[in-house]
Design a protein around this motif. Sequence first.
Motif, mmCIF file in Angstrom:
data_model
loop_
_atom_site.group_PDB
_atom_site.id
_atom_site.type_symbol
_atom_site.label_atom_id
_atom_site.label_comp_id
_atom_site.label_asym_id
_atom_site.label_seq_id
_atom_site.Cartn_x
_atom_site.Cartn_y
_atom_site.Cartn_z
ATOM 1 N N THR A 198 0.979 -1.139 0.257
ATOM 2 C CA THR A 198 0.114 -0.446 -0.076
ATOM 3 C C THR A 198 0.832 1.087 -0.366
ATOM 4 N N PHE A 199 2.143 1.163 1.070
ATOM 5 C CA PHE A 199 2.877 1.856 0.516
ATOM 6 C C PHE A 199 3.571 2.131 -0.500
ATOM 7 N N LEU A 200 3.697 1.474 -1.678
ATOM 8 C CA LEU A 200 4.160 1.289 -2.695
ATOM 9 C C LEU A 200 3.090 2.438 -3.987
ATOM 10 N N GLN A 201 1.954 1.431 -3.506
ATOM 11 C CA GLN A 201 0.659 1.907 -4.260
ATOM 12 C C GLN A 201 0.089 3.378 -4.247
ATOM 13 N N ASN A 202 0.557 3.842 -2.735
ATOM 14 C CA ASN A 202 0.315 5.708 -2.124
ATOM 15 C C ASN A 202 1.113 6.197 -3.573
ATOM 16 N N PHE A 203 3.002 5.394 -3.016
ATOM 17 C CA PHE A 203 3.592 6.385 -3.540
ATOM 18 C C PHE A 203 3.426 6.845 -4.628
ATOM 19 N N ARG A 204 3.279 5.617 -5.794
ATOM 20 C CA ARG A 204 2.822 5.295 -6.880
ATOM 21 C C ARG A 204 1.689 6.857 -7.508
ATOM 22 N N LEU A 205 1.187 6.880 -6.596
ATOM 23 C CA LEU A 205 -0.119 7.828 -6.815
ATOM 24 C C LEU A 205 -0.104 8.929 -6.052
ATOM 25 N N PHE A 206 0.859 9.095 -5.580
ATOM 26 C CA PHE A 206 1.291 10.296 -5.095
ATOM 27 C C PHE A 206 2.241 11.214 -6.605
ATOM 28 N N SER A 207 3.401 9.944 -7.215
ATOM 29 C CA SER A 207 4.039 11.082 -7.842
ATOM 30 C C SER A 207 3.166 11.253 -9.582
ATOM 31 N N GLN A 208 2.118 10.645 -9.473
ATOM 32 C CA GLN A 208 1.570 10.913 -10.262
ATOM 33 C C GLN A 208 1.207 12.332 -9.850
ATOM 34 N N ASN A 209 1.374 12.435 -9.153
ATOM 35 C CA ASN A 209 -0.230 13.887 -8.715
ATOM 36 C C ASN A 209 1.614 14.893 -9.388
ATOM 37 N N ARG A 210 1.769 15.685 -10.378
ATOM 38 C CA ARG A 210 2.487 15.782 -10.378
ATOM 39 C C ARG A 210 2.511 17.793 -9.499
ATOM 40 N N GLY A 211 2.498 17.991 -9.187
ATOM 41 C CA GLY A 211 1.852 19.142 -8.584
ATOM 42 C C GLY A 211 2.554 19.274 -7.375
ATOM 43 N N ALA A 212 2.168 18.070 -7.114
ATOM 44 C CA ALA A 212 2.443 17.351 -5.167
ATOM 45 C C ALA A 212 4.049 17.121 -5.045
ATOM 46 N N LEU A 213 4.458 16.200 -6.450
ATOM 47 C CA LEU A 213 5.863 16.403 -6.649
ATOM 48 C C LEU A 213 6.917 17.292 -6.561
ATOM 49 N N ILE A 214 6.641 18.417 -7.336
ATOM 50 C CA ILE A 214 7.476 19.514 -7.388
ATOM 51 C C ILE A 214 7.378 20.469 -6.201
ATOM 52 N N GLY A 215 6.100 20.388 -5.505
ATOM 53 C CA GLY A 215 5.759 20.775 -4.166
ATOM 54 C C GLY A 215 6.844 19.758 -3.430
ATOM 55 N N LEU A 216 7.065 18.583 -2.693
ATOM 56 C CA LEU A 216 7.699 17.429 -2.064
ATOM 57 C C LEU A 216 8.982 18.456 -2.476
ATOM 58 N N LEU A 217 10.157 18.325 -3.921
ATOM 59 C CA LEU A 217 11.237 18.581 -4.103
ATOM 60 C C LEU A 217 11.242 19.828 -3.297
ATOM 61 N N PHE A 218 10.554 20.662 -3.138
ATOM 62 C CA PHE A 218 11.539 21.634 -3.783
ATOM 63 C C PHE A 218 10.860 21.824 -1.631
ATOM 64 N N ILE A 219 10.374 21.067 -0.874
ATOM 65 C CA ILE A 219 10.724 21.234 0.580
ATOM 66 C C ILE A 219 12.011 20.877 0.359
ATOM 67 N N LEU A 220 12.282 19.685 -0.052
ATOM 68 C CA LEU A 220 13.829 18.425 -0.398
ATOM 69 C C LEU A 220 14.914 19.848 -0.170
ATOM 70 N N PHE A 221 14.291 20.424 -1.063
ATOM 71 C CA PHE A 221 15.770 21.148 -1.534
ATOM 72 C C PHE A 221 15.514 22.374 -0.026
ATOM 73 N N PHE A 222 14.867 23.053 -0.016
ATOM 74 C CA PHE A 222 15.118 23.871 0.873
ATOM 75 C C PHE A 222 15.619 23.526 2.929
ATOM 76 N N THR A 223 14.624 21.925 2.863
ATOM 77 C CA THR A 223 15.190 21.300 3.880
ATOM 78 C C THR A 223 16.535 21.379 3.978
ATOM 79 N N LEU A 224 17.009 20.598 2.714
ATOM 80 C CA LEU A 224 18.663 21.027 2.584
ATOM 81 C C LEU A 224 19.736 21.662 3.386
ATOM 82 N N LEU A 225 18.306 22.786 2.010
ATOM 83 C CA LEU A 225 19.725 24.532 2.567
ATOM 84 C C LEU A 225 19.112 24.502 4.216
ATOM 85 N N ALA A 226 18.516 24.618 4.498
ATOM 86 C CA ALA A 226 18.500 24.247 5.905
ATOM 87 C C ALA A 226 19.017 24.039 7.318
ATOM 88 N N LEU A 227 19.626 22.977 6.630
ATOM 89 C CA LEU A 227 20.131 21.524 6.703
ATOM 90 C C LEU A 227 22.225 21.792 7.317
#
Lengths: 365, 284
Positions: free
Chosen positions: B4-33
């Motif tokens: 179900t985790f994999l399924q959810n991840f696939r569902l999530f990665s189909q949502n382009r907006g959410a994926l872009i959001g996640l990428l930017f969150i990771l980017f800023f997290t890296l900047l912060a850390l």
Amino acid sequence: MKNFILKRSKDLLPTLIGVSLLSFFLVRLIPGDPVMLMLGERGANPEVYMEMKQKLGLDQPIIFQYFTFIAKAFQGDLGESLISKTSVVEEFFSRFPATLELGMASLLFALTFGIPFGVIAAVKRNGFLDYFLMTMSLVGYSMPIFWWGLILIITFSLNLGLTPVSGRLNIIYDIDPVTGFYLIDTLLPSTLSHYGLKPFFSSLAHLFLPAIAMGTIPLAVIARMTRSSMIDVLDEDYIRTAKARGISAHRIILIHALKNALIPIITVLGLMFGSIITGAILTESIFSWPGIGKWLVSSITARDYPVIQAGVLFIATFIVLINIGVDFLYTLVDPRMRKELQKVNKKRAASPTDKAPPQNEGDPL
Amino acid sequence: MRSTFLQNFRLFSQNRGALIGLLFILFFTLLALLAPWLAPKDPNTLYVEHLREAPFHPSFLLGTDDLGRDYLSRLIYGARISLGTGILIVLFSGTVGTILGLLGGFYGKKIDWAVMRLVDILMAFPSILLAMAVVSILGPGLLNAIIAVSIVACPQFIKIARAKAMIEKKQTYIMASRTFGASSPRLIFKEILPNCLGPLLVQASLGVSDGILNVAALGFLGLGAQAPTPEWGIMLADARVFIMSSPFLVTLPGICILILVLSFNLFGDGLRDIIDPKLKARSS
């Protein structure tokens, strides 16, 4: 109707009492002695101090002070500003029209663009236009408006020279603030005969940018709400029936569907009042708009506690009442809700022990 | 579980907006850390010979501010503060709000009534106004701004947890555990809470974005973080005076706030689509 009022007042009264308690005690918690603050550094003579304290009623027990505060509030007396020494109520109402004018202009902006955007997105569901409009509205929803206001100033005022930077009216015009709404005041005969239409256009130009800044988040919320509400309605049977009857697509969308899709928007508009005030606080600070928001910010910086107390009390009460009003409007507009309410009441009449009506439980969000 | 985790991840990665959001969150997290290593200069060092240097200067990529501090470094350190405050606010308000909401929803009656009145009262105060009032009591400062904004953010969590708890407590599995003698706290926190996590997680993501916006707004009004702190809201406020001569000083911190807030909103929206498929079916 009577039932509605009864049912609501059971929740309304404690909320209003809570609001008044919170605004009263919040201010009491502010560190620093208000009497000392009023007298200033030099006036700290013990006799004068005691006299002042008595005059303000601050020597009384705090519960007593609270009831005095409430009793006076009902008489329209919320004390004096420590800084300007004028009545807080008077000051509030002299600034309120400015905020109201700005708020209405921004809401007008949000509605004129938000509803069409939502309708277009719903009709072109999953198309390019839908994605574009919804992405833009999410950007709008995420907008730090204190920054957005500055960007608007840079673009429209500084680079293009189209609009003024701050204030409500060019200071060369001396108009008589009869209503406090400058768009109306500038059209009064006394101003018209003196200056012509120029002050009106000046106040319109001053209103332009702040209204956009303040209306951006509401616009985004309205567009998203309209879209999802429109999609719900477009899937309903009566729309299919209308299509089958050969009614033109435009007519179906604009008349049959939109009319029903707008009902949830009313609720959102009501709930938005709080965020509009938040918007006013930030927008007015950026554009030096002489309204409630700017007044509150400067009072908080100056620790003008009667002003903070009164301002918070006014706004919170206003929002509570508006929410009730919206609830009421909702029942009026949507006949289904009225039936729902009647059903609930009948059920309650049938089983008086059932304290929580199902409709109340089913409205969690 | 894994599937179900994999399924959810696939569902999530189909949502382009959410994926872009996640990428930017990771980017800023890296900047912060990694701020101390990524920032080219110390954020508080004053280069007095270089006041308000324009961007793309050979030694200051994004220019300098009015005191000659490297703007890029300040923006990178700002990510630390904004992300940190956003997450802290959600931790505070999420914990308190969820507990209150679960209690109200589970016990109903008087407890629920009291919790809901608290929500009504808090909701009657516009977020910034209440936060401003709290800050005026506690005094301006970053920690106080976080406390103030956390109080303001509670009602959302209360409402969601309460609504879920009301639905869940009527389910058969709760009745079953009750017949086995499970205590109420156990029912609330071991049985009901895990089933409420989905919507709460969505709210957490949206809550981070609200928190960041509110803290930045307080900073902008001079009621949040104080002077030398490289916080985006204050940087914006300080730059206002130079809006004519150095507009980039105003533009950059705002873009950072906007992108970070937008990312969390995109991410939260995508999360909601996965957690509440009904909503997705309806809206797309």
